[in-house]
Design an enzyme around this catalytic site. Structure first.
Site, short mmCIF file in Angstrom:
data_model
loop_
_atom_site.label_atom_id
_atom_site.label_comp_id
_atom_site.label_asym_id
_atom_site.label_seq_id
_atom_site.Cartn_x
_atom_site.Cartn_y
_atom_site.Cartn_z
N TRP A 82 -22.99 -14.03 4.99
CA TRP A 82 -22.08 -12.69 5.40
C TRP A 82 -22.53 -11.41 6.23
CZ3 TRP A 82 -20.68 -15.85 1.14
CH2 TRP A 82 -19.75 -16.10 0.82
N HIS A 104 -17.01 -9.11 4.91
CA HIS A 104 -14.86 -8.95 4.54
C HIS A 104 -15.31 -7.73 4.59
CE1 HIS A 104 -15.36 -12.00 1.18
NE2 HIS A 104 -16.77 -11.05 0.19
S1 PPS Z 1 -15.66 -14.28 -2.64
O1 PPS Z 1 -16.06 -14.38 -3.72
O2 PPS Z 1 -15.19 -13.44 -1.95
O3 PPS Z 1 -16.25 -15.93 -1.72
O4 PPS Z 1 -13.69 -15.50 -2.92
P1 PPS Z 1 -13.20 -16.82 -2.19
O5 PPS Z 1 -14.10 -17.99 -1.98
O6 PPS Z 1 -12.69 -15.63 -1.58
O7 PPS Z 1 -12.20 -16.65 -3.09
C1 PPS Z 1 -12.12 -17.56 -4.43
C2 PPS Z 1 -10.95 -18.35 -4.77
O8 PPS Z 1 -10.84 -19.37 -3.51
C3 PPS Z 1 -10.67 -20.56 -4.72
N1 PPS Z 1 -11.06 -22.01 -3.83
C4 PPS Z 1 -10.20 -22.83 -3.33
N2 PPS Z 1 -8.80 -22.80 -3.85
C5 PPS Z 1 -8.53 -23.86 -3.74
N3 PPS Z 1 -8.56 -25.01 -3.03
C6 PPS Z 1 -10.44 -25.20 -2.42
N4 PPS Z 1 -10.92 -26.09 -1.92
C7 PPS Z 1 -11.24 -23.53 -2.50
N5 PPS Z 1 -12.57 -23.28 -2.96
C8 PPS Z 1 -12.11 -21.88 -3.08
C9 PPS Z 1 -11.46 -20.23 -5.74
O9 PPS Z 1 -11.12 -21.31 -6.98
C10 PPS Z 1 -11.16 -18.94 -6.12
O10 PPS Z 1 -9.25 -18.84 -6.26
P2 PPS Z 1 -9.08 -18.92 -7.98
O11 PPS Z 1 -8.02 -17.99 -7.62
O12 PPS Z 1 -10.10 -17.92 -8.58
O13 PPS Z 1 -9.23 -20.58 -8.67
#
Ligand code: PPS
Length: 301
Positions: A82, A104
């Protein structure tokens, strides 16, 4: 990531937005907004909980033509740091290009530094209803964020834009308003990655001018799906000491689903959210993009 526990409770206010002091300080934020981008840099931009880690993994894999080695041996914050975090200024100097950088920050903070550069920018967005739910759960395990309180309280703060990292609405509006103006800006939604990961990888690889053969795309898909990422210690944040992220309170890779907001929102919350969404995104051409995709997904069930 260096541990300075004394900063877990600290917040840094920058351009009217609050950031966790554990990861940010005034110097690092200032460094970010005056950063000298290189034309070969790739910048992943997102509001928290919109699919940042997923895109970090995707771009790492694409850059390695589907070879998972780097994504399985180097933590995501070290290979795709980041820009605004305190450890990044030194780290970014050591990365050999094309550097993959994450942020971000808002467009109004970074627009100036990006002006005139050919840096390829990928903006990742997610249905804000799923974003707020994911963010709420993250507040429980991340000790550098305050207690989220009840979901209702947190939702109100999110709608007001007073949560850490600022207003989702302003973030989305700011970056997407640049879609016509910046030729090197690609918008990818969490929902399209969820619906067609293979297609999303091809879209991103062609934007990065890194076309892949079918076998390479398939390898990216394998190492980018939720279950393999959940198992990967370089991405799932289990390397972080539990004083900072308490995994007994939940997982970073939590559910990874489209439409999970339905499990948290009451009808009243939904109406309130829609009202604010409509008001705040007035005049924004791509306002309801995720809901359309979500309905399409529902049709498949
Ligand atoms: S952060 O802290 O801003 O870096 O978080 P970020 O990575 O933007 O968001 C985390 C959410 O993304 C989901 N995630 C995924 N979903 C589906 N497939 C894959 N491969 C994947 N990788 C990360 C992660 O589970 C978090 O969402 P939620 O709804 O809480 O599960």
């Amino acid at each position: 990531m260096e541990s300075d526990m004394s900063r877990l409770e600290v917040t840094e206010t920058f351009h009217g937005v609050i950031f966790p002091g554990y990861l940010h300080n005034q110097e690092s934020l200032q460094h970010a907004v005056t950063f000298s981008f290189q034309d070969t840099d790739i910048l992943i931009v997102s509001y928290p909980k919109s699919g940042t880690t997923w895109m970090q993994q995707m771009v790492t894999l694409i850059s390695n033509r589907g070879d998972p080695h780097v994504s399985q041996t180097v933590p995501n914050w070290a290979r795709t740091p980041w820009l605004e975090h305190h450890y990044s200024a030194d780290l970014l100097q050591t990365l050999i290009g094309p550097r993959i950088i994450t942020t971000h920050l808002f467009h109004h903070m970074l627009g100036h530094a990006l002006q005139g550069s050919k840096t390829k920018v990928i903006y990742v967005s997610r249905n804000p209803k799923d974003t707020v739910v994911s963010f709420y759960h993250f507040h429980k395990l991340a000790n550098f964020l305050p207690d989220g309180g009840s979901f209702e309280e947190f939702l109100n703060q999110f709608l007001e834009g007073t949560v850490h990292f600022g207003s989702w609405f302003d973030h989305f509006k700011g970056w997407t308003s640049q879609l016509g103006a910046m030729t090197n800006l690609l918008h990818v939604t969490y929902e399209e990655m969820s619906k067609d990961l293979h297609g999303a990888i091809k879209k991103v690889s062609s934007f990065l001018q890194c076309p892949l053969v079918e076998e390479e795309v398939n390898s990216c898909v394998r190492h980018c799906n939720f279950s393999s990422m959940k198992e990967n210690n370089m991405i799932n944040y289990t390397l972080i000491p539990h004083e900072i992220m308490d995994h007994s309170k939940g997982f970073f890779m939590r559910r990874g689903e489209v439409g999970d907001w339905r499990n948290m929102f009451t009808e009243e919350m939904n109406q309130q959210f829609d009202k604010v969404l409509q008001e705040k995104l007035k005049g924004c051409s791509i306002a309801f993009v995720w809901e359309v995709e979500e309905e399409e997904i529902d049709e498949h069930h």
